[in-house]
Write a protein that holds these residues in place. Structure first.
Motif, mmCIF file in Angstrom:
data_model
loop_
_atom_site.group_PDB
_atom_site.id
_atom_site.type_symbol
_atom_site.label_atom_id
_atom_site.label_comp_id
_atom_site.label_asym_id
_atom_site.label_seq_id
_atom_site.Cartn_x
_atom_site.Cartn_y
_atom_site.Cartn_z
ATOM 1 N N LYS A 75 0.831 -1.206 0.000
ATOM 2 C CA LYS A 75 0.000 0.000 0.000
ATOM 3 C C LYS A 75 0.868 1.259 0.000
ATOM 4 N N ASP A 76 1.966 1.222 0.768
ATOM 5 C CA ASP A 76 2.882 2.369 0.804
ATOM 6 C C ASP A 76 3.550 2.593 -0.553
ATOM 7 N N LEU A 77 3.790 1.503 -1.287
ATOM 8 C CA LEU A 77 4.416 1.618 -2.602
ATOM 9 C C LEU A 77 3.418 2.043 -3.679
ATOM 10 N N ILE A 102 2.340 5.852 -6.688
ATOM 11 C CA ILE A 102 1.927 5.567 -8.073
ATOM 12 C C ILE A 102 0.593 6.243 -8.346
ATOM 13 N N LYS A 103 -0.321 6.113 -7.396
ATOM 14 C CA LYS A 103 -1.626 6.767 -7.527
ATOM 15 C C LYS A 103 -1.457 8.281 -7.634
ATOM 16 N N GLN A 104 -0.607 8.842 -6.788
ATOM 17 C CA GLN A 104 -0.369 10.285 -6.812
ATOM 18 C C GLN A 104 0.243 10.723 -8.136
ATOM 19 N N LEU A 105 1.154 9.913 -8.668
ATOM 20 C CA LEU A 105 1.776 10.230 -9.955
ATOM 21 C C LEU A 105 0.729 10.295 -11.061
ATOM 22 N N ALA A 150 5.965 2.048 -12.963
ATOM 23 C CA ALA A 150 6.024 2.265 -11.521
ATOM 24 C C ALA A 150 5.646 0.999 -10.750
ATOM 25 N N HIS A 151 4.643 0.269 -11.225
ATOM 26 C CA HIS A 151 4.223 -0.952 -10.532
ATOM 27 C C HIS A 151 5.305 -2.023 -10.622
ATOM 28 N N THR A 152 5.979 -2.129 -11.758
ATOM 29 C CA THR A 152 7.066 -3.095 -11.897
ATOM 30 C C THR A 152 8.188 -2.790 -10.915
ATOM 31 N N ALA A 153 8.534 -1.507 -10.782
ATOM 32 C CA ALA A 153 9.562 -1.109 -9.806
ATOM 33 C C ALA A 153 9.127 -1.473 -8.391
ATOM 34 N N ALA A 154 7.844 -1.287 -8.073
ATOM 35 C CA ALA A 154 7.327 -1.627 -6.742
ATOM 36 C C ALA A 154 7.423 -3.124 -6.480
ATOM 37 N N MET A 155 7.161 -3.947 -7.497
ATOM 38 C CA MET A 155 7.251 -5.394 -7.328
ATOM 39 C C MET A 155 8.691 -5.838 -7.065
ATOM 40 N N PHE A 156 9.645 -5.221 -7.742
ATOM 41 C CA PHE A 156 11.054 -5.532 -7.473
ATOM 42 C C PHE A 156 11.429 -5.124 -6.047
#
Length: 389
Positions: free
Chosen positions: A130-132, A136-139, A213-219
């Motif tokens: 959720k923190d990650l 992304i949502k804000q972007l 952004a989501h891919t970076a969060a998954m890493f």
């Protein structure tokens, strides 16, 4: 009526406050849903795309070509036409991508959802995720606002009411624009072009930024899970701890393989379009800084959009590459030297896998990274300096 409106406002407010994967999908699908080409529907509405492509050809292509033939006088007017043709190519390529890459994009969404589901298998990852997802949502929201203010409220409206100042032959076939209904028809045609282009472009941009952004969060989640191996009280001969490590390594390996597969698919469907956009925007930015101030003012929002998009693509691409490198470092720092031989072999295999470059490429060889952005800006500065001296 008032109750329904209040209920709708509350629903939107809750959506904007929620930090979840499903909410992000809803957010990036707003533009496509308005345009009738929702990512999650099997069919798209043809009227939107008919207006989109025909108005783009009519306004930007035919208008620029006829302006160049009948009205252009000198280099500055020629560059006016270049700006409009460049804009037309970018709009056309993004629209073409949204129509013909729908199937492959839906497959990517399935992979991205699987990545997200794997990441939340452990309860302690839920809050971390959720923190990650929040930035992304804000972007995405900030990018929507930027599009609306810069591209629509400023550039589109200015271009709509001062068409003769933007290197276009306004409303071909509708002479005497001061007469009714020619003026109204012209405004309707130009407005349709601006609105449809805005919906498609913002949908394309938001989707791409979300995927990066989501891919970076998954890493990042994988990195945290890998480092948590150090917390397992492991020593030689403890079968229970060895089994826990083995299971966790298998899960991490599956997640990493799925993430690499997702990244490969993203690279496949975006590489051509990014190459077109980056090339045209780089040339446009070069020309922009050597033009007179009044020309810069007119096309300023268009150039600002190009620079902002160029930077965000490079920044998010760099985040993915950096996150993948941190996962590789986490594998080496996972305490593997204390593992049993079979688990050490799994770590060795994952290290080899993690050494595959996770970099988005333009034209198959130029990385989308902060270094590329800095080098491009440096080249533009040198070009402008040489040109003006």
């Amino acid at each position: 009526m008032l109750y329904s409106l209040r209920k709708f406002v509350v629903k939107i407010k809750n959506k904007l406050n929620e930090n979840s994967f499903q909410n992000l999908l809803w957010l990036i699908n707003i533009g496509p849903s308005i345009g009738g080409f929702s990512y999650f529907n099997d069919k798209i509405k043809a009227p939107f795309w008919i207006v989109y492509f025909l108005s783009n050809i009519y306004v930007n292509v035919i208008g620029a070509v006829l302006y160049q033939i009948y009205y252009a006088d000198g280099l500055i007017d020629t560059l006016y036409s270049y700006f409009n043709i460049s804009m037309s190519i970018i709009i056309h390529s993004m629209g073409n991508w949204l129509v013909f890459e729908r199937k492959r994009l839906k497959n990517i969404f399935v992979l991205v959802k699987n990545n997200n589901d794997m990441a939340i298998q452990c309860e302690h990852n839920l809050e971390k995720l959720k923190d990650l997802l929040k930035p992304i949502k804000q972007l995405v929201i900030v990018w929507y606002l930027f599009h609306f203010i810069n591209d629509f409220l400023i550039f589109a409206i200015l271009r709509l009411f001062k068409m003769d100042k933007f290197g276009l032959a306004p409303c071909i076939g509708l002479e005497f624009l001061n007469n009714i209904p020619n003026k109204e028809i012209c405004i309707l045609l130009l407005g349709s072009n601006s609105i449809t282009a805005e919906i498609a472009v913002v949908g394309y941009d938001a989707t791409f930024l979300f995927l990066l952004a989501h891919t970076a969060a998954m890493f990042e989640i994988l990195k945290e899970e890998t480092l948590s191996l150090n917390n397992i009280g492991y020593s030689e001969g403890q079968e229970e701890a060895a089994a826990i490590v083995r299971k966790k390594l298998k899960d991490l390996s599956n997640c990493h393989n799925l993430l690499l597969q997702t990244w490969e698919k993203i690279q496949e469907i975006y590489s051509v379009n990014i190459s077109v956009s980056f090339g045209l925007e780089a040339i446009t930015i070069c020309l922009f800084f050597v033009l007179p101030l009044d020309v810069c003012f007119r096309f300023g929002p268009f150039i600002l959009h190009g620079i902002a998009l160029f930077f965000l693509y490079c920044y998010q691409g760099q985040k993915v590459t950096t996150a993948a490198e941190r996962f590789q470092e986490a594998l080496y720092c996972s305490g593997w030297e204390n593992f049993r031989i079979d688990n050490q072999k799994m770590i060795s295999f994952m290290l080899r896998q993690s050494q595959k470059p996770v970099t988005l490429l333009v034209a198959s060889f130029v990385p989308v990274s902060i270094y590329t952005f800095a080098c491009t800006m440096q080249f533009i500065y040198k070009f402008v300096t040489v040109f003006k001296t």
